[in-house]
Design an enzyme around this catalytic site. Structure first.
Site, PDB file in Angstrom:
ATOM      1  N   CYS A  89       0.814  -1.220   0.000  1.00  0.00           N
ATOM      2  CA  CYS A  89       0.000   0.000   0.000  1.00  0.00           C
ATOM      3  C   CYS A  89       0.844   1.264   0.000  1.00  0.00           C
ATOM      4  CB  CYS A  89      -0.930   0.014   1.200  1.00  0.00           C
ATOM      5  SG  CYS A  89      -2.087  -1.368   1.247  1.00  0.00           S
ATOM      6  N   HIS A 354      -9.603   2.488  -1.978  1.00  0.00           N
ATOM      7  CA  HIS A 354      -8.195   2.199  -1.703  1.00  0.00           C
ATOM      8  C   HIS A 354      -7.588   1.325  -2.803  1.00  0.00           C
ATOM      9  CE1 HIS A 354      -4.512   1.382   0.225  1.00  0.00           C
ATOM     10  NE2 HIS A 354      -4.884   0.409   1.041  1.00  0.00           N
ATOM     11  N   CYS A 391       0.398   2.392   6.234  1.00  0.00           N
ATOM     12  CA  CYS A 391       0.999   1.077   6.437  1.00  0.00           C
ATOM     13  C   CYS A 391       0.984   0.323   5.115  1.00  0.00           C
ATOM     14  CB  CYS A 391       0.225   0.287   7.491  1.00  0.00           C
ATOM     15  SG  CYS A 391      -1.495  -0.049   7.044  1.00  0.00           S
TER      16      CYS A 391
END
Length: 434
Positions: A89, A354, A391
Site C-alpha cells: 500500500c 483504496h 501502512c
C-alpha cells in the site's frame, strides 16, 4: 541546487472506481498513462521534459514493467527511465519519495511519480500447474484475500487485534467509518476534490466513450446502527466490510521538479516536499507502523506533531488511524482526539476507496490542496505543514511531509475566519515546538 525541498508542480488522480465498477476493464498502463498525461498537461510542460518515471503498483496480476508501459502510453520519450515500485500500500508514496531523491541528488530536474491499481483485474493463479497436474482438486490462489504471506494471518485480523490491544473498540472503528463518509460528502459538496480529480473517458462496446467523473465507493447512507449489524471478516475481532475500504481501481500522478528548475521555467510550486521516511516493524504491527514512519519523518524535518496542520493516515482499516493517532499523542486520549480532528478531514480510504498502488500519492494531493485552501482562506503568511503516512506489506510504513508556503496575496481569500493559531503570531517550526 537545494537538496532539502522538491517542488510539486501538478497533482491529479482519476476518480476511484469500486470493485467490478466503471473502471474494471482498464489495464494499469492504460489508466495510469491517461492520468500521467493529464499531470504533464497541468504542469505546463511537454512529455519530452520528463526525465524519470516512478510508478507504484501492488497487484500487477500477470503483467510486468508497468511503469515502462505507462511511460509509453503517456507519450514520454522511450529513452527516459521508468521503474515500478512495489511496497504494497506504500507503493505510490514510495514512488514519489524515490523520484524526489533523484531530484535531490541532482540526477534529474523533472520527474513524474504516482501509482495505479485495478483490483477488478487481479487474476486467480494456478501456482502448481507448471509441470502438469494429476488426479484431484485444482487449487486457485486468490491474491485479493489479503493476508500476511509469511504467516497466512489476514490483514483484517492483524488490524483488529492491534486495535484491541490499544483499547480501540468495534464501535470506535464503526464511528470512524461513518465519519469518513460524512466528511467525504461534506468535502464534495464544497467542491474540495475538483483540483485533484480528472475525467476518465470510458470506452463502450458501442457508441462514444462515457465520461467518468466521481468516486464510486462513498456511501451516503452509512449509519452507526447499520454498521453495527455488519459481521466481522476473516475471524477479525473488530474489522468488518463496513469499517474498512472496498477493493478499488484508480490512478494518481504528480509532476516534481527541483526548486531551481521550477523557478527557471516560471512554474509556481503547489507545495514542496520536505522529507520522508520508511519504517519497518513486526509484520503484525499494521495499525501502529504509520505512527513510527511519521515519527521518523518529523524528526528528519525538525518538526513535531504539534507543527502539523493536517494529517492523512490511510484508512486501510479504521483501526489504523485510531491506533496511530493514539501513539502520536503519547497515549493521551485527549490529545489523540485533537490530532484526529485534523486527520483525514475530507474523508479517507473507507469512503474514497483504496486502490492500493495509487493511494499514497492520492493522500499527498488531497491534503496538499486542502492546505492551500485553508492558507488562502485565512490569508496567512506562515507556511502550512502536512503529514501523510500509511501502512503496507509485511510490517512496512511510509511517510512524507509537505509544506505549502505562506499566502502572498495572489490567491482569492475565501473567508476571513481564522483559527486561534492562525490569528496569532506566525511561527517557525522551531518556535512552535518550544
Amino acid at each position: 541546487m537545494s537538496r532539502e525541498e522538491v517542488a510539486v508542480i501538478s497533482a491529479v488522480r482519476s476518480p476511484f472506481g469500486k470493485f467490478g465498477g466503471t473502471l474494471k476493464d482498464f489495464t494499469l498502463p492504460k489508466l495510469g498513462g491517461v492520468v500521467a498525461g493529464e499531470a504533464i498537461r497541468r504542469a505546463g510542460i511537454t512529455s519530452e521534459d520528463v526525465e524519470e518515471v516512478a510508478i507504484g503498483v501492488n497487484l500487477p496480476g500477470g503483467d510486468r514493467s508497468i511503469a515502462r508501459q505507462l511511460l509509453i502510453e503517456a507519450g514520454i520519450p522511450t529513452e527516459r527511465v521508468a521503474y515500478t515500485v512495489d511496497r504494497a500500500c506504500c507503493s505510490s508514496m514510495a514512488a514519489v519519495n524515490m523520484a524526489s531523491r533523484s531530484i535531490r541528488l541532482g540526477e534529474v530536474a523533472v520527474a513524474l511519480a504516482g501509482g495505479a491499481e485495478n483490483m477488478s483485474r487481479v487474476p486467480y493463479f494456478l501456482t502448481d500447474f507448471r509441470w502438469g497436474h494429476r488426479l484431484g482438486d485444482v487449487h486457485l490462489k486468490d491474491q485479493l484475500v489479503i493476508a500476511d504471506p509469511m504467516t497466512g494471518k489476514p490483514r483484517a485480523v492483524q488490524a483488529g487485534e492491534e486495535g484491541v490491544e490499544f483499547g480501540i473498540t468495534r464501535e470506535d472503528q464503526d464511528r470512524w467509518a461513518v465519519r469518513s463518509n460524512e466528511l467525504y460528502f461534506k468535502a464534495k459538496a464544497a467542491c474540495n476534490f475538483k483540483d485533484e480529480l480528472m475525467t476518465i473517458q470510458v470506452p463502450q462496446e458501442r457508441g462514444e466513450p462515457i465520461p467518468f467523473t466521481d468516486d464510486e465507493s462513498p456511501r451516503a447512507d452509512v449509519a452507526l446502527e447499520k454498521l453495527a449489524k455488519v459481521p466481522t471478516i476473516y475471524g477479525s475481532p473488530t474489522v468488518t466490510a463496513g469499517n474498512a475500504p472496498g477493493l478499488s481501481t484508480g490512478s494518481s500522478a504528480v509532476v516534481l521538479m527541483s526548486k531551481e528548475e521550477a523557478k527557471r521555467r516560471g512554474n509556481e510550486p503547489l507545495a514542496t516536499l520536505l522529507g520522508w521516511a520508511m519504517a519497518s516493524g513486526h509484520p503484525d504491527r499494521i495499525a501502529s507502523i504509520p505512527a513510527e514512519s511519521a515519527r521518523l519523518a518529523l524528526g528528519k524535518a525538525g518538526l513535531t506533531i504539534d507543527d502539523i496542520d493536517l494529517i492523512e493516515i490511510n484508512e486501510a482499516f479504521a483501526a489504523v488511524p485510531l491506533v496511530s493517532t493514539l501513539i502520536m499523542a503519547g497515549r493521551d486520549k485527549k490529545k489523540a482526539e485533537a490530532i484526529r480532528d485534523k486527520t483525514n478531514v475530507n474523508g479517507g480510504a473507507i469512503a474514497i476507496g483504496h486502490p492500493t498502488g495509487a493511494t499514497g500519492a492520492r493522500m499527498i494531493m488531497t491534503f496538499m490542496y486542502e492546505l492551500r485552501r485553508r492558507r488562502d482562506a485565512a490569508g496567512d503568511s506562515r507556511p502550512y505543514y502536512g503529514l501523510a503516512t500509511l501502512c503496507g506489506g509485511i510490517g512496512e510504513g511510509e511517510a512524507v511531509i509537505v509544506k505549502v508556503d505562506g499566502y502572498d496575496g495572489r490567491a482569492v481569500v475565501a473567508s476571513g475566519v481564522r483559527s486561534p493559531r492562525q490569528a496569532g503570531k506566525s511561527q517557525t517550526p522551531g518556535e512552535a515546538s518550544r
